[in-house]
Motif scaffolding. Sequence first.
Motif, PDB file in Angstrom:
ATOM      1  N   SER A 149      47.129  42.268  35.234  1.00  0.00           N
ATOM      2  CA  SER A 149      46.862  40.814  35.146  1.00  0.00           C
ATOM      3  C   SER A 149      45.701  40.737  33.934  1.00  0.00           C
ATOM      4  CB  SER A 149      46.633  39.956  35.901  1.00  0.00           C
ATOM      5  OG  SER A 149      46.090  38.579  35.564  1.00  0.00           O
ATOM      6  N   THR A 152      42.479  35.047  32.658  1.00  0.00           N
ATOM      7  CA  THR A 152      41.248  34.289  33.165  1.00  0.00           C
ATOM      8  C   THR A 152      41.387  32.863  32.983  1.00  0.00           C
ATOM      9  OG1 THR A 152      40.109  34.486  30.968  1.00  0.00           O
ATOM     10  CG2 THR A 152      40.000  36.516  32.044  1.00  0.00           C
ATOM     11  N   VAL A 183      40.043  41.798  35.502  1.00  0.00           N
ATOM     12  CA  VAL A 183      39.994  40.602  35.964  1.00  0.00           C
ATOM     13  C   VAL A 183      39.747  40.859  37.739  1.00  0.00           C
ATOM     14  CG1 VAL A 183      41.025  38.496  36.366  1.00  0.00           C
ATOM     15  CG2 VAL A 183      41.206  39.721  34.044  1.00  0.00           C
ATOM     16  N   PHE A 184      39.004  39.974  38.245  1.00  0.00           N
ATOM     17  CA  PHE A 184      39.121  40.142  39.554  1.00  0.00           C
ATOM     18  C   PHE A 184      38.827  38.771  40.193  1.00  0.00           C
ATOM     19  CE2 PHE A 184      34.709  40.312  38.615  1.00  0.00           C
ATOM     20  CZ  PHE A 184      33.753  40.115  39.756  1.00  0.00           C
ATOM     21  N   GLU A 185      38.889  38.497  41.325  1.00  0.00           N
ATOM     22  CA  GLU A 185      38.724  37.153  42.157  1.00  0.00           C
ATOM     23  C   GLU A 185      37.249  37.022  42.460  1.00  0.00           C
ATOM     24  OE1 GLU A 185      40.279  34.563  45.821  1.00  0.00           O
ATOM     25  OE2 GLU A 185      41.091  36.612  45.338  1.00  0.00           O
ATOM     26  N   GLY A 186      36.609  35.810  41.654  1.00  0.00           N
ATOM     27  CA  GLY A 186      35.497  35.592  41.864  1.00  0.00           C
ATOM     28  C   GLY A 186      35.146  34.496  42.621  1.00  0.00           C
ATOM     29  N   PRO A 188      35.264  30.434  43.355  1.00  0.00           N
ATOM     30  CA  PRO A 188      36.338  29.456  42.927  1.00  0.00           C
ATOM     31  C   PRO A 188      35.967  28.744  41.580  1.00  0.00           C
ATOM     32  CG  PRO A 188      35.917  29.089  45.325  1.00  0.00           C
ATOM     33  CD  PRO A 188      34.723  29.970  44.785  1.00  0.00           C
ATOM     34  N   SER A 189      36.791  28.763  40.566  1.00  0.00           N
ATOM     35  CA  SER A 189      36.599  28.357  39.430  1.00  0.00           C
ATOM     36  C   SER A 189      37.805  28.190  38.646  1.00  0.00           C
ATOM     37  CB  SER A 189      35.507  29.015  38.631  1.00  0.00           C
ATOM     38  OG  SER A 189      35.415  28.975  37.193  1.00  0.00           O
ATOM     39  N   GLY A 192      38.890  33.018  35.595  1.00  0.00           N
ATOM     40  CA  GLY A 192      38.689  34.294  36.351  1.00  0.00           C
ATOM     41  C   GLY A 192      37.234  34.819  36.204  1.00  0.00           C
TER      42      GLY A 192
END
Length: 259
Positions: A149, A152, A183-186, A188-189, A192
């Motif tokens: 993936s 973002t 890309v990684f899960e940071g 909540p926003s 990405g």
Amino acid sequence: MAIILSPSYRNAYDRAGTQKPICTDPKGKYSGRFIGITLNFPKFDSNGKKVKGDFKIFLASVYNPYEEELYQDFNTVLTSLLNQAPSPAVCILGQDINANVGIRNDSSNWGATLGPHGLDNRNEKGKWALQWLASQEMKICNSFFEHKSYTTHVSHLPPNLPQMLDIFTVSKECFPKVRNCRVFEGIPSDHGAVALNLSLTAIKHSGESKVTNGVIDWEKIQNDSETRAKYYTRCWELNSEFEILTYSQHMKNIMRAGT
């Protein structure tokens, strides 16, 4: 806009003299869209031995305008800000570029700036962004590493297309030290998070014992796609454990991943 430093990067900021950040005019129309700081890291070879000089990085966070009528003008301001960076220093920019830059293809003129991976959806602002990055001899790191993936952000406007708006760009002198960009899960926003893995040691090395094949089945790793995928994943996992990855440790991880 902010830059949050880890302990090792804070030490590098102190080593550079805790110089005042370079920012856009706080009273101007681009207030809060740029902040940059200088970091000085001691140089070490792959054996952990300190060598002469420092490795200097100019690290900046950049928020490009969404509006087309402001985009080119902001790029001009951005050029003047980067001209204030200390020399010699490599540049690393974490950007919300607010443009779709697409991917490199066989007919592309952006080979030195853009890689073959990402989202194939270039728009007019993406062309302007690429022109500016090429003029600064910068590379979009996201596009040079293959991942599942690259999204973002998903457009709020129909048809709600995925976008790669958040990128790391680095000067060409810095690019050989980049090990990964993903890309990684940071937190909540609606955007990405993106991680850049950087090796701060010299590529050249000497005096180390040679790496042997041992019991690693290199032929199977090369020829079997499933084994190769597991090997690459394990390499990435091992390298991600290190905030500052030395060349020596990278070589050890290559061997560990194969066992």
